[in-house]
Design an enzyme around this catalytic site. Structure first.
Site: not given
Length: 377
Positions: A272, A276, A285
């Protein structure tokens, strides 16, 4: 082509490299032969769906950022996995999406504004599967849709619409989920029931490498494609940014399920590109170098390069870009014009048929609201 025979355990099936060049090896030979037989009309249709989905996805993201939607779940980067798999389905097959499958749901007949309405909070359930190509509503409860799909597939089996040999009758169910969902008990329970009953269900895993901020390497020390094999379910891993690999593997998997041989599993190795959800900040992250490497493997650019090698012109491809812009503009206009839904929406589609308890609850609420209007409170 047998699913087991065509699913080498040690490889990732890839038919298009990142530059869009066709790749044929001894390990992918059966898939390659099937891919070469795909009509150019189908290749163009798959590319079109990917382009339209991405433009719609970007429009949804921008609408959320301007306060028009409560949430948005992006699909940028996962278009090939979704499009290849949904093009392998037949009209009678049933689809159980999670919450990111915009390409899948729209291809099966869900209107773009129905997806927008769901993320704006305009609708209680989304849409009627009977009216939208047997596409069940999006599921935000992680992994629960795998049990829904397995149960429905058992019903297909009991209805005698599996293994008849009639392509207009035989059907299966396909369920979409992500790598994070594989850690849920529901998913593993679905494997157990599907394998033990030979339910005609295809588990389609989009491994986008991050369960929100948890990397797949933390979730599983072994390849996710190996897990269903432990339950007795044949599985294959494909390059999820390669629409040809996703399509051909999904054709084999769905044929396997419809024929009465039981469940099958496809892992699409993808990524992706966005967050999210719109509530997430992936820069906290993920490393920039990792993101850049996956951007280089873009599924739409790869498909476009392959189509050009077949003689498709830039002018032909530009038509899809223009259509995508029109869809995005239409979605923007219609979203800002939406008005609050009527109060009775929350009572619709709770049950398939009218239910007396729901009717009583609706009548009570209407009386309560009317009391305010009359000034009695």
């Amino acid at each position: 082509m047998s699913f087991r025979a065509a699913a080498p355990e040690s490889t990732t099936v890839r038919l298009l490299d990142p530059e869009g060049r066709f790749v044929e090896t001894d390990e992918n030979a059966e898939y390659a032969a099937a891919a070469r037989a795909i009509p150019q009309e189908t290749l163009l249709a798959m590319h079109r769906r990917m382009v339209l989905t991405r433009r719609f996805d970007h429009a949804g993201h921008n609408l959320q950022r301007t306060g028009q939607l409560g949430l948005w779940v992006p699909s940028h980067g996962q278009e090939a996995a979704q499009v290849g798999s949904v093009f392998a389905l037949r009209a009678q097959d049933h689809v159980f999406p999670s919450y990111r499958e915009h390409a899948v749901t729209m291809h099966r007949g869900v209107e773009p504004m129905e997806i927008i309405a769901m993320y704006r909070g305009q609708t209680h359930g989304g849409w009627d599967p009977d009216e939208r190509g047997n596409t069940h509503v999006s599921t935000l409860v992680i992994g629960s849709q795998t049990l829904h799909a397995t149960g429905y597939a058992l019903g297909q089996q009991l209805d005698g619409v599996v293994g008849t040999g009639d392509p207009d009758v035989d059907s299966c169910s396909i369920v979409y989920f992500g790598d994070g969902a594989t850690s849920q008990g529901d998913v593993n329970e679905a494997y157990v029931f599907a394998a033990s009953t030979k339910a005609p269900v295809v588990f389609f895993l989009q491994n986008n490498h991050w369960a929100i901020s948890v990397p797949v390497t933390t979730q599983s020390p072994s390849p996710l494609v190996d897990r269903p094999r432990g339950f007795g379910i044949p599985s294959v891993r494909v390059d999820g940014n390669d629409v040809l690999a996703s399509y051909t593997a999904s054709v084999v998997a769905t044929d396997h399920a419809r024929s009465g041989q039981g469940p099958a599993f496809v892992e699409a190795d993808t990524y992706r590109i966005g967050a999210h959800t719109s509530s997430d900040d992936p820069s906290r992250y993920r490393e920039d170098d990792e993101l850049a490497e996956w951007v280089r493997r873009d599924p739409i650019s790869r498909s476009a390069a392959y189509l050009r090698s077949l003689g498709v012109t830039d002018a032909q491809l530009a038509v899809f870009d223009e259509e995508g812009e029109d869809i995005a503009a239409d979605v923007r206009r219609r979203t800002v014009a939406l008005t609050p839904p009527s109060i009775d929406v929350m009572f619709q589609n709770v049950y398939r048929e009218p239910h007396p308890t729901v009717a009583d609850q609706q009548a009570w609420l209407e009386r309560y609201e009317a009391g305010y209007e009359g000034g009695s409170h």
